[in-house]
Motif scaffolding. Structure first.
Motif, PDB file in Angstrom:
ATOM      1  N   CYS A  11       0.972  -1.013  -0.052  1.00  0.00           N
ATOM      2  CA  CYS A  11      -0.007   0.171  -0.049  1.00  0.00           C
ATOM      3  C   CYS A  11       0.849   1.236  -0.124  1.00  0.00           C
ATOM      4  CB  CYS A  11      -1.092   0.121   1.171  1.00  0.00           C
ATOM      5  SG  CYS A  11      -0.167  -0.052   2.928  1.00  0.00           S
ATOM      6  N   CYS A  12       2.080   1.198   0.558  1.00  0.00           N
ATOM      7  CA  CYS A  12       2.982   2.289   0.798  1.00  0.00           C
ATOM      8  C   CYS A  12       3.636   2.722  -0.697  1.00  0.00           C
ATOM      9  CB  CYS A  12       3.978   2.176   1.593  1.00  0.00           C
ATOM     10  SG  CYS A  12       3.343   1.553   3.165  1.00  0.00           S
ATOM     11  N   ALA A  13       3.314   1.686  -1.603  1.00  0.00           N
ATOM     12  CA  ALA A  13       3.906   1.934  -3.172  1.00  0.00           C
ATOM     13  C   ALA A  13       2.692   1.727  -4.231  1.00  0.00           C
ATOM     14  CB  ALA A  13       4.984   0.785  -3.443  1.00  0.00           C
ATOM     15  N   ARG A  56       6.023   5.266  -4.822  1.00  0.00           N
ATOM     16  CA  ARG A  56       6.532   4.476  -3.690  1.00  0.00           C
ATOM     17  C   ARG A  56       7.035   5.728  -2.575  1.00  0.00           C
ATOM     18  NH1 ARG A  56      10.220  -0.233  -2.440  1.00  0.00           N
ATOM     19  NH2 ARG A  56      11.224   0.493  -0.668  1.00  0.00           N
ATOM     20  N   CYS A  57       6.349   5.556  -1.408  1.00  0.00           N
ATOM     21  CA  CYS A  57       6.526   6.552  -0.305  1.00  0.00           C
ATOM     22  C   CYS A  57       7.960   6.584  -0.004  1.00  0.00           C
ATOM     23  CB  CYS A  57       5.809   6.364   0.818  1.00  0.00           C
ATOM     24  SG  CYS A  57       5.942   7.465   2.011  1.00  0.00           S
ATOM     25  N   ILE A  58       8.513   7.683   0.146  1.00  0.00           N
ATOM     26  CA  ILE A  58       9.955   7.856   0.368  1.00  0.00           C
ATOM     27  C   ILE A  58      10.325   7.418   1.785  1.00  0.00           C
ATOM     28  CG2 ILE A  58       9.754   9.988   1.635  1.00  0.00           C
ATOM     29  CD1 ILE A  58      12.291  11.006   0.450  1.00  0.00           C
ATOM     30  N   ALA A  59       9.439   7.093   2.693  1.00  0.00           N
ATOM     31  CA  ALA A  59       9.559   6.812   3.969  1.00  0.00           C
ATOM     32  C   ALA A  59       9.781   4.933   3.955  1.00  0.00           C
ATOM     33  CB  ALA A  59       8.625   7.141   5.058  1.00  0.00           C
ATOM     34  N   LEU A  60       9.338   4.493   2.912  1.00  0.00           N
ATOM     35  CA  LEU A  60       9.182   3.020   2.890  1.00  0.00           C
ATOM     36  C   LEU A  60      10.673   2.544   2.604  1.00  0.00           C
ATOM     37  CD1 LEU A  60       7.410   0.297   2.892  1.00  0.00           C
ATOM     38  CD2 LEU A  60       7.091   0.598   0.267  1.00  0.00           C
ATOM     39  N   LYS A  61      11.063   1.514   3.460  1.00  0.00           N
ATOM     40  CA  LYS A  61      12.277   0.949   3.257  1.00  0.00           C
ATOM     41  C   LYS A  61      12.200  -0.646   2.953  1.00  0.00           C
ATOM     42  CE  LYS A  61      15.436  -0.504   6.888  1.00  0.00           C
ATOM     43  NZ  LYS A  61      16.140  -0.370   7.899  1.00  0.00           N
ATOM     44  N   CYS A  69       9.351  -1.797   5.507  1.00  0.00           N
ATOM     45  CA  CYS A  69       8.694  -1.229   6.697  1.00  0.00           C
ATOM     46  C   CYS A  69       8.840   0.321   6.589  1.00  0.00           C
ATOM     47  CB  CYS A  69       9.563  -1.662   8.020  1.00  0.00           C
ATOM     48  SG  CYS A  69      11.368  -1.010   7.890  1.00  0.00           S
ATOM     49  N   CYS A  70       7.994   1.093   7.452  1.00  0.00           N
ATOM     50  CA  CYS A  70       8.021   2.508   7.195  1.00  0.00           C
ATOM     51  C   CYS A  70       8.886   2.928   8.082  1.00  0.00           C
ATOM     52  CB  CYS A  70       6.318   2.779   7.746  1.00  0.00           C
ATOM     53  SG  CYS A  70       6.202   4.566   7.967  1.00  0.00           S
ATOM     54  N   THR A  71       9.847   3.585   7.657  1.00  0.00           N
ATOM     55  CA  THR A  71      11.109   4.424   8.725  1.00  0.00           C
ATOM     56  C   THR A  71      10.481   5.532   9.538  1.00  0.00           C
ATOM     57  OG1 THR A  71      11.599   5.597   6.696  1.00  0.00           O
ATOM     58  CG2 THR A  71      12.806   3.753   6.890  1.00  0.00           C
ATOM     59  N   PRO A  79      -3.748   9.265   7.151  1.00  0.00           N
ATOM     60  CA  PRO A  79      -4.343   8.320   6.326  1.00  0.00           C
ATOM     61  C   PRO A  79      -3.470   6.910   6.465  1.00  0.00           C
ATOM     62  CG  PRO A  79      -3.714  10.248   5.088  1.00  0.00           C
ATOM     63  CD  PRO A  79      -3.082  10.442   6.690  1.00  0.00           C
ATOM     64  N   CYS A  80      -2.104   7.101   6.757  1.00  0.00           N
ATOM     65  CA  CYS A  80      -1.729   5.792   7.142  1.00  0.00           C
ATOM     66  C   CYS A  80      -2.007   5.038   8.578  1.00  0.00           C
ATOM     67  CB  CYS A  80      -0.135   5.815   7.073  1.00  0.00           C
ATOM     68  SG  CYS A  80       0.734   6.716   5.558  1.00  0.00           S
ATOM     69  N   ARG A  81      -2.181   5.757   9.347  1.00  0.00           N
ATOM     70  CA  ARG A  81      -2.705   5.237  10.806  1.00  0.00           C
ATOM     71  C   ARG A  81      -4.230   4.721  10.449  1.00  0.00           C
ATOM     72  NH1 ARG A  81       0.176   6.873  14.981  1.00  0.00           N
ATOM     73  NH2 ARG A  81       1.772   8.546  14.234  1.00  0.00           N
TER      74      ARG A  81
HETATM   75  S1  SF4 Z   1       3.019   3.996   6.302  1.00  0.00           S
HETATM   76 FE1  SF4 Z   1       5.001   5.043   6.183  1.00  0.00          FE
HETATM   77  S2  SF4 Z   1       5.961   4.181   4.240  1.00  0.00           S
HETATM   78 FE2  SF4 Z   1       3.757   3.700   4.138  1.00  0.00          FE
HETATM   79  S3  SF4 Z   1       2.964   5.420   2.941  1.00  0.00           S
HETATM   80 FE3  SF4 Z   1       2.594   6.108   5.259  1.00  0.00          FE
HETATM   81  S4  SF4 Z   1       4.477   7.179   5.616  1.00  0.00           S
HETATM   82 FE4  SF4 Z   1       4.719   6.165   3.863  1.00  0.00          FE
END
Ligand code: SF4
Ligand code: SF4
Length: 110
Positions: A11-13, A56-61, A69-71, A79-81
């Motif tokens: 989902c983060c991508a 792809r979210c920049i925070a996704l590793k 994982c979400c960094t 929205p992610c929560r």
């Molecule tokens: S959970 Fe983290 S990595 Fe995924 S979309 Fe949200 S901020 Fe980005």
């Protein structure tokens, strides 16, 4: 049971992640690092990378579908929560199932 998100990250991508500026660490009570976002409007910001092609979210590793994982997990935006893994009995977010299929994974519960 293992957390399915830790070996997923789809989902983060897959989706744009837009949220109100009040979620930013620069606002009282906010927490999202400003440097990881881009402004959209005066009141809306977006996680960097989530509007790229492919997104792809920049925070996704990590590697999607293997170990991701979400960094900034503790500082992720609203929205992610709110986004919940989709499972049997239609619990969670249908977007989870779509994102997983996009990366060749079965929807949870299938
Ligand atoms: S959970 Fe983290 S990595 Fe995924 S979309 Fe949200 S901020 Fe980005
Ligand atoms: S697509 Fe679903 S299972 Fe995968 S990380 Fe997102 S919420 Fe978790």
């Amino acid at each position: 049971m293992a957390d399915p998100c830790l070996s997923c990250g789809a989902c983060c991508a897959s989706f744009r992640v837009d949220f109100h500026v009040s979620d930013l660490e620069s606002h009282p009570g906010g927490c999202v690092p400003v440097a990881l976002t881009v402004p959209v409007t005066a009141t809306l910001v977006r996680m960097r990378g989530t509007d790229d092609g492919p997104p792809r979210c920049i925070a996704l590793k990590g590697e999607i579908g293997r170990e991701a994982c979400c960094t900034i997990y503790e500082k992720r935006p609203g929205p992610c929560r709110d986004f919940a893994p989709y499972a049997a009995l239609n619990i969670g977010d249908e977007g989870c199932a779509r994102a997983r299929r996009r990366y060749g994974m079965a929807a949870l519960g299938e």
